[in-house]
Write an enzyme that holds these catalytic residues in place. Structure first.
Site, PDB file in Angstrom:
ATOM      1  N   TRP A 343      -5.182  16.446  13.036  1.00 57.83           N
ATOM      2  CA  TRP A 343      -4.625  18.178  12.835  1.00 57.83           C
ATOM      3  C   TRP A 343      -4.932  19.169  14.732  1.00 57.83           C
ATOM      4  O   TRP A 343      -4.429  19.810  14.483  1.00 57.83           O
ATOM      5  CB  TRP A 343      -5.565  18.808  12.432  1.00 57.83           C
ATOM      6  CG  TRP A 343      -7.225  18.967  12.203  1.00 57.83           C
ATOM      7  CD1 TRP A 343      -7.679  17.982  12.753  1.00 57.83           C
ATOM      8  CD2 TRP A 343      -7.311  20.251  11.762  1.00 57.83           C
ATOM      9  NE1 TRP A 343      -9.090  19.117  13.212  1.00 57.83           N
ATOM     10  CE2 TRP A 343      -9.049  19.690  12.159  1.00 57.83           C
ATOM     11  CE3 TRP A 343      -7.295  20.982  11.362  1.00 57.83           C
ATOM     12  CZ2 TRP A 343     -10.542  21.512  12.029  1.00 57.83           C
ATOM     13  CZ3 TRP A 343      -8.076  22.858  11.405  1.00 57.83           C
ATOM     14  CH2 TRP A 343      -9.421  22.247  11.301  1.00 57.83           C
ATOM     15  N   ASP A 344      -6.153  18.778  15.278  1.00 58.60           N
ATOM     16  CA  ASP A 344      -6.330  19.104  16.544  1.00 58.60           C
ATOM     17  C   ASP A 344      -4.374  19.808  17.197  1.00 58.60           C
ATOM     18  O   ASP A 344      -4.314  20.171  17.266  1.00 58.60           O
ATOM     19  CB  ASP A 344      -6.807  17.991  17.903  1.00 58.60           C
ATOM     20  CG  ASP A 344      -7.565  18.114  17.161  1.00 58.60           C
ATOM     21  OD1 ASP A 344      -8.314  17.225  15.697  1.00 58.60           O
ATOM     22  OD2 ASP A 344      -8.460  17.594  17.785  1.00 58.60           O
ATOM     23  N   GLU A 482     -17.300  17.618   8.967  1.00 59.28           N
ATOM     24  CA  GLU A 482     -17.474  16.835   8.556  1.00 59.28           C
ATOM     25  C   GLU A 482     -18.425  16.323   7.694  1.00 59.28           C
ATOM     26  O   GLU A 482     -18.846  15.463   7.068  1.00 59.28           O
ATOM     27  CB  GLU A 482     -16.802  15.852   9.070  1.00 59.28           C
ATOM     28  CG  GLU A 482     -15.209  16.068   9.619  1.00 59.28           C
ATOM     29  CD  GLU A 482     -14.578  15.411  10.819  1.00 59.28           C
ATOM     30  OE1 GLU A 482     -15.821  14.928  11.307  1.00 59.28           O
ATOM     31  OE2 GLU A 482     -14.061  15.336  10.922  1.00 59.28           O
ATOM     32  N   LYS A 594     -20.451  21.713  10.059  1.00 58.54           N
ATOM     33  CA  LYS A 594     -19.892  21.046  11.726  1.00 58.54           C
ATOM     34  C   LYS A 594     -19.387  22.020  11.884  1.00 58.54           C
ATOM     35  O   LYS A 594     -19.474  22.035  13.776  1.00 58.54           O
ATOM     36  CB  LYS A 594     -19.947  19.873  11.434  1.00 58.54           C
ATOM     37  CG  LYS A 594     -19.084  19.343  12.595  1.00 58.54           C
ATOM     38  CD  LYS A 594     -18.453  17.482  12.244  1.00 58.54           C
ATOM     39  CE  LYS A 594     -17.814  17.473  12.982  1.00 58.54           C
ATOM     40  NZ  LYS A 594     -17.191  15.871  13.284  1.00 58.54           N
ATOM     41  N   GLN A 595     -17.994  22.316  11.995  1.00 65.48           N
ATOM     42  CA  GLN A 595     -17.420  23.926  12.752  1.00 65.48           C
ATOM     43  C   GLN A 595     -16.501  24.066  11.635  1.00 65.48           C
ATOM     44  O   GLN A 595     -16.576  24.045  10.332  1.00 65.48           O
ATOM     45  CB  GLN A 595     -15.903  22.367  13.206  1.00 65.48           C
ATOM     46  CG  GLN A 595     -15.384  22.019  12.109  1.00 65.48           C
ATOM     47  CD  GLN A 595     -14.678  20.923  12.333  1.00 65.48           C
ATOM     48  OE1 GLN A 595     -15.201  19.775  12.398  1.00 65.48           O
ATOM     49  NE2 GLN A 595     -13.328  20.211  13.430  1.00 65.48           N
TER      50      GLN A 595
HETATM   51  C1  BGC Z   1     -13.323  16.582  14.312  1.00 72.82           C
HETATM   52  C2  BGC Z   1     -12.532  16.514  13.799  1.00 72.82           C
HETATM   53  C3  BGC Z   1     -11.313  16.259  14.736  1.00 72.82           C
HETATM   54  C4  BGC Z   1     -11.742  15.699  15.566  1.00 72.82           C
HETATM   55  C5  BGC Z   1     -11.246  14.858  17.248  1.00 72.82           C
HETATM   56  C6  BGC Z   1     -14.162  15.344  14.749  1.00 72.82           C
HETATM   57  O1  BGC Z   1     -15.034  15.214  15.626  1.00 72.82           O
HETATM   58  O2  BGC Z   1     -14.467  16.968  13.606  1.00 72.82           O
HETATM   59  O3  BGC Z   1     -11.919  18.177  13.642  1.00 72.82           O
HETATM   60  O4  BGC Z   1     -10.462  16.302  14.426  1.00 72.82           O
HETATM   61  O5  BGC Z   1     -13.149  15.742  16.302  1.00 72.82           O
HETATM   62  O6  BGC Z   1     -11.140  15.940  18.157  1.00 72.82           O
END
Ligand code: BGC
Length: 763
Positions: A343-344, A482, A594-595
C-alpha cells in the site's frame, strides 16, 4: 577537471560521503542509488571490488552490495510457497586497475581521498579516489555514472585515470560482472548476453560498448570478449586516461520477447549521439522533472536538502512508460522486501506523482488495473467476491507475502498479512479517485479506474457480514498497525471500506448519467445491477466503524480500549522496536501501536471527521504509537500540521528525514525507505502548505513552520500547472500552463487567469 565530472555548485543539491568504512557501506550504497524507474544501480564502488563481505560482524554480512535492478524482472524460486523476488542484472560498472601487475586496492598503500557525491540536480553519481599504492605511486580515479532518464534502457559510466609516474605498465579491465546470477543463459555473444528467468518466463538482455582514450586517441583493447574489455599501456605522468562505457538493458516479458534486439537498438541510438549526447539528454530530462517537482524552502536548508533527497528518489522510482510495474517498498535501491509492492505505493507515493508527474501516477494505477485478475482470484480463493489486492504484489498480482519469516529473536514467525491485511483494496481505490479528481483523466476512469473502484467495493460488500446485532462486521483482519493480528472491526479498514463502497455507488451513478454507453458495457461485463447496488448501500450503512454516537474517540478495533496501557515515554531513546522489547505476545495484548492507524484515517479522510473528533483521536493515539514502521511519522506530521500543531509536525518531519539520511539503525542497507520519502513530501505539501485535492479546485490551508520564510512548489491540476509560493503572510499562485482555474485559500475561492499571478493575503 572535465566539466562533466564537476558537481552542481550549490551544495543543497549534493549528498556527500567522505572516506570509506565497510561497516557503513551498504546504507551509503542505497542512498547513492541512481535510478530511472527501469534501472536502479546502487552506489557501490565500481573500481577493484565486487560484493564485499564483512566477516568480523557476528555473521557474514555483505558490506558492499553492487546491484543493478531491472524493474519487473521477477523470478520465483522453487520453494513452497513460492515468493518471487527481483533478480539482479549484471554489474555493468566493474573496473579493475593494475599497475605493474598489482591491482589497485583501497587497503594497500595510503588512501588519500575517497569521496562520493550524489548530484541530485543532474541525477548522477560522482566519485573521486586518490590512492598512493604500496610502491608510492599516486593514482587518481574519477568517475561519473548515470542511468538515463531520457532513454531508460541505458547506463553510462565515465572513468578518468591519472598516475604521477612515467613508464609503468597499466592495465584496465572493464567487465559486466555476475551476469546471469540466478538466471539461465540463453545466448552469450561477445557484445550481448541474454538470460532467462527460471520460472517466470522473462528474459533479460544486456549489451555494452566501451572505449579507452589517451590524449584523445583511442587505444584498441588487448582483449575484447563477452562484455569484457582490457587495455594495456605505459603510463605518462599527469596524462588523463578516459574510459567511456555505455550499457543497454532490456526486459522481455515472454521468452521470445525480442529483448536482445531492444537492447541492441538502445545501445545503437545512444552510441549515435555519443556520451556527451547521452549526458545532455539525461540532464535535460532531469531538468524537466525538477521543474515540475522541486520545492523551495526558505529559512531551513536542512529541510530543503531532505526534501530534494526525497524528490530525487521519487523521480527515480517511476516509469510512466511501463504499466506492468509498480514501485517496491525499497524502490530499486536494495534487496529488502524483494521488490514487492505494498500500500506504500498508493498511499505514500502516488500523491507525489499526481501533483508533479501525472503520467507516472497513471502508469502506477494501470499496474493495479493489469493485476485485477490476481486480486479477483484472491477474493474468490478466500470465499469473497470482487477484488482483494495482494498485500505484497510482484509482477502478476498474485499474493506474494511470505508466510513465515525469521523474527529478530531468531524464532520463526507466521506472517498473516497476506491473508489479513486487506485494507490495501480500499487504498488502491482511494488512489484511483485521488488521481482522477486531480487529473480530470476521464479516459483513465472509463478504461480502468471505475472497474477497480467497483470491484473493490464489491469485495467489501461481500466481506462485511451481517450478524445478530443487525450490523455488518469485518472480522479477522490486520490494520495498518501490524502489532495486532486477527482483530475484528479495525476502524481504518472498515471506514475505508465504507468509503470505498459509497464512492463506487456515486461513481456508478455518475457513469450511468455521463457515459451511458460505457456504463452499459461495464455494468454488463461485471454483472452489476440495481439489486446489488442496494445491497452495497445497506452494507455501507450498517458496517461497524468503531464510532459511537456522542463519543469522539474511535476504537481502533473491537476490544482495543480494554488492552494494557503502556507508557511509551518510559522507552524514549530505545533502539529496538516495541514488539521486540515487550515481546510479541505482550505487545498484542497492549495498546502499543506499530504505526499510524486511526491517525492514518484522519490523514486520508479529513472531511469525514469534525475538528473535535480529530483532536480527540490524535491526542489519544499519538502517544500510544511506537512508530516502529518508517511509514508512521509522516502521517502524524500531516495531521499535526493540519491541526496547526506545527512544532510537532516539524519534529515528525525531521525524524522522517533522518530515517535514511542519518540511518542510525542501519536500516537503509536494504534500500531507501521510499514510502517515508513520499511521506516527507506529503508533510511539506499536504501538511505545511495544506494542499487538498479532494474538491473541485485545489485548496490550500497553510501552516508554515516558524523558521520557514517561504515554501514554493508546482501543482498539476486538471491539465494546468500552477506555481505556488507561500510566505507567512501571503500565498502567491501563478498559472503557468492551461486554462483559467480557481483555487481555494482557507476556504475562499480565487480565480487565476492564464499566465497571471494572484497574491492572497493570509490572515
Ligand atoms: C509496514 C507496512 C509497510 C511495509 C512495507 C511494514 O513494516 O508495517 O505498513 O507496507 O513495511 O514498507
Amino acid at each position: 577537471m572535465e566539466r562533466v565530472l564537476e558537481p552542481t555548485a550549490d551544495p543543497l543539491w549534493i549528498l556527500e560521503e567522505q572516506g570509506h568504512n565497510p561497516l557503513r557501506e551498504s546504507g551509503i550504497e542505497s542512498r547513492f542509488t541512481i535510478a530511472n524507474g527501469f534501472l536502479g544501480v546502487r552506489g557501490a564502488r565500481a573500481v577493484s571490488r565486487g560484493p564485499t563481505w564483512v566477516s568480523w560482524l557476528h555473521t557474514l554480512t555483505w558490506s558492499s552490495w553492487p546491484r543493478t535492478y531491472v524493474a519487473g524482472l521477477f523470478d520465483t524460486p522453487d520453494t513452497d510457497p513460492p515468493v518471487p523476488a527481483l533478480v539482479p542484472a549484471a554489474d555493468w560498472l566493474r573496473v579493475r586497475i593494475l599497475v605493474n601487475g598489482a591491482p589497485l586496492l583501497l587497503r594497500e598503500g595510503h588512501l588519500l581521498a575517497h569521496e562520493r557525491k550524489l548530484d541530485m540536480n543532474r541525477g548522477v553519481m560522482l566519485t573521486e579516489w586518490h590512492q598512493r599504492n604500496s610502491r608510492g605511486v599516486d593514482v587518481w580515479v574519477r568517475t561519473l555514472r548515470l542511468v538515463s532518464l531520457a532513454d531508460r534502457a541505458v547506463g553510462l559510466q565515465l572513468l578518468r585515470l591519472e598516475l604521477d609516474r612515467d613508464n609503468l605498465d597499466v592495465r584496465l579491465e572493464a567487465s559486466f560482472e555476475g551476469a546471469g546470477l540466478g538466471l539461465d543463459p540463453v545466448l552469450v555473444e561477445p557484445d550481448l548476453g541474454i538470460w532467462r528467468t527460471w520460472q517466470s518466463g522473462k528474459t533479460l538482455a544486456m549489451t555494452g560498448a566501451a572505449s579507452l582514450h589517451l590524449d584523445g586517441r583511442e587505444v584498441m583493447p588487448s582483449l575484447r570478449d563477452h562484455l569484457r574489455w582490457s587495455w594495456n599501456w605505459q603510463s605518462v605522468a599527469g596524462q588523463v586516461v578516459a574510459l567511456d562505457r555505455l550499457a543497454a538493458v532490456s526486459r522481455g516479458d515472454s521468452p521470445d520477447g525480442g529483448a536482445g534486439r531492444m537492447a541492441r537498438e538502445a545501445l545503437e541510438r545512444n552510441r549515435a549521439i555519443g556520451w556527451r549526447g547521452v549526458v545532455a539528454a539525461h540532464e535535460a530530462a532531469w531538468a524537466t522533472r525538477w521543474e515540475c517537482s522541486d520545492i523551495m524552502v526558505e529559512g531551513d536548508d536542512a529541510a530543503l536538502r531532505a526534501l530534494r533527497f526525497a524528490i530525487y528518489h521519487l523521480n527515480g522510482s517511476a516509469n510512466p512508460a511501463d504499466e506492468r510495474v509498480s514501485i517496491g517498498a525499497r524502490a530499486l535501491t536494495g534487496d529488502s522486501y524483494l521488490g514487492h509492492v505494498f500500500w506504500d505505493t498508493e498511499i505514500y507515493l502516488v500523491p507525489f506523482y499526481i501533483v508533479t508527474w501525472p503520467e507516472a501516477a497513471r502508469a502506477l494505477l494501470m499496474y493495479r488495473y493489469h493485476t485485477l485478475g490476481g486480486a479477483r482470484a484472491k477474493a474468490v480463493r478466500m470465499g469473497w467476491r470482487g477484488a482483494l489486492y495482494a498485500w505484497e504484489s510482484a509482477d502478476t498480482g498474485e499474493e506474494t507475502t511470505p508466510e513465515e519469516i525469521i523474527g529478530p529473536d531468531g524464532q520463526i514467525i507466521r506472517v498473516l498479512c497476506g491473508r489479513e491485511e486487506q485494507h490495501i483494496s480500499a487504498d488502491v481505490a482511494y488512489a484511483v479517485m485521488q488521481y482522477w479528481r486531480a487529473s480530470g483523466d476521464d479516459g483513465f476512469l472509463l478504461e480502468a479506474g471505475a472497474e477497480i473502484v467497483l470491484e473493490t467495493a464489491r469485495f467489501w460488500a461481500s466481506r462485511g457480514v451481517k450478524e445478530a446485532d443487525g450490523r455488518r462486521h469485518i472480522r479477522g483482519v490486520i490494520g495498518p498497525d501490524e502489532f495486532h493480528e486477527t482483530i475484528d472491526d479495525n476502524a481504518y479498514t472498515n471506514i475505508m471500506a465504507q468509503w470505498n463502497i459509497r464512492t463506487a455507488l456515486d461513481l456508478a451513478a455518475l457513469l450511468r448519467e455521463r457515459w451511458p454507453a460505457r456504463w452499459a458495457e461495464l455494468a454488463g461485463r461485471l454483472g452489476l445491477d440495481d439489486a446489488e447496488f442496494a445491497s452495497w448501500r445497506e452494507a455501507a450503512d450498517t458496517l461497524v466503524t468503531g464510532q459511537l454516537p456522542g463519543v469522539d474517540l474511535i476504537e481502533q478495533f473491537a476490544g482495543f480500549f480494554q488492552l494494557e496501557e503502556v507508557d511509551l515515554a518510559q522507552y524514549a531513546g530505545r533502539t529496538a522496536a516495541m514488539d521486540v522489547l515487550l515481546g510479541r505476545e505482550r505487545t498484542k495484548r497492549s495498546q502499543v501501536i506499530k504505526q499510524a492507524d486511526v491517525v492514518a484515517l484522519l490523514a486520508l479522510l479529513p472531511d469525514a471527521f469534525d475538528a473535535r473528533t480529530k483532536l480527540a483521536n490524535f491526542r489519544y493515539y499519538e502517544p500510544r504509537c511506537g512508530h516502529d514502521s518508517s511509514l508512521s511519522r509522516s502521517m502524524h506530521a500531516v495531521v499535526a500540521a493540519r491541526m496547526g500543531d506545527v512544532d510537532m509536525a516539524l519534529r515528525y518531519f525531521r525524524a522522517t528525514a533522518a530515517i535514511d539520511l542519518e540511518d542510525k539503525a542501519a536500516g537503509s542497507a536494504g534500500g531507501v525507505h521510499i514510502a517515508a520519502l513520499g511521506g516527507l513530501w506529503q508533510t511539506a505539501i499536504f501538511g505545511f502548505a495544506g494542499l487538498s485535492l479532494r474538491g473541485e479546485a485545489p485548496a490550500f490551508d497553510p501552516h508554515l513552520p516558524r523558521d520557514w520564510q517561504g515554501l514554493g512548489f508546482g501543482v498539476h491540476w486538471r491539465g494546468r500547472r500552477i506555481r505556488v509560493r507561500i510566505e507567512p503572510d501571503a500565498l502567491t499562485a501563478t498559472l503557468e500552463a492551461g486554462e483559467q482555474v480557481p483555487i481555494l485559500v482557507r476556504g475562499v475561492a480565487h480565480e487565476i487567469p492564464p499566465g497571471e499571478t494572484v497574491r492572497i493575503a493570509l490572515g
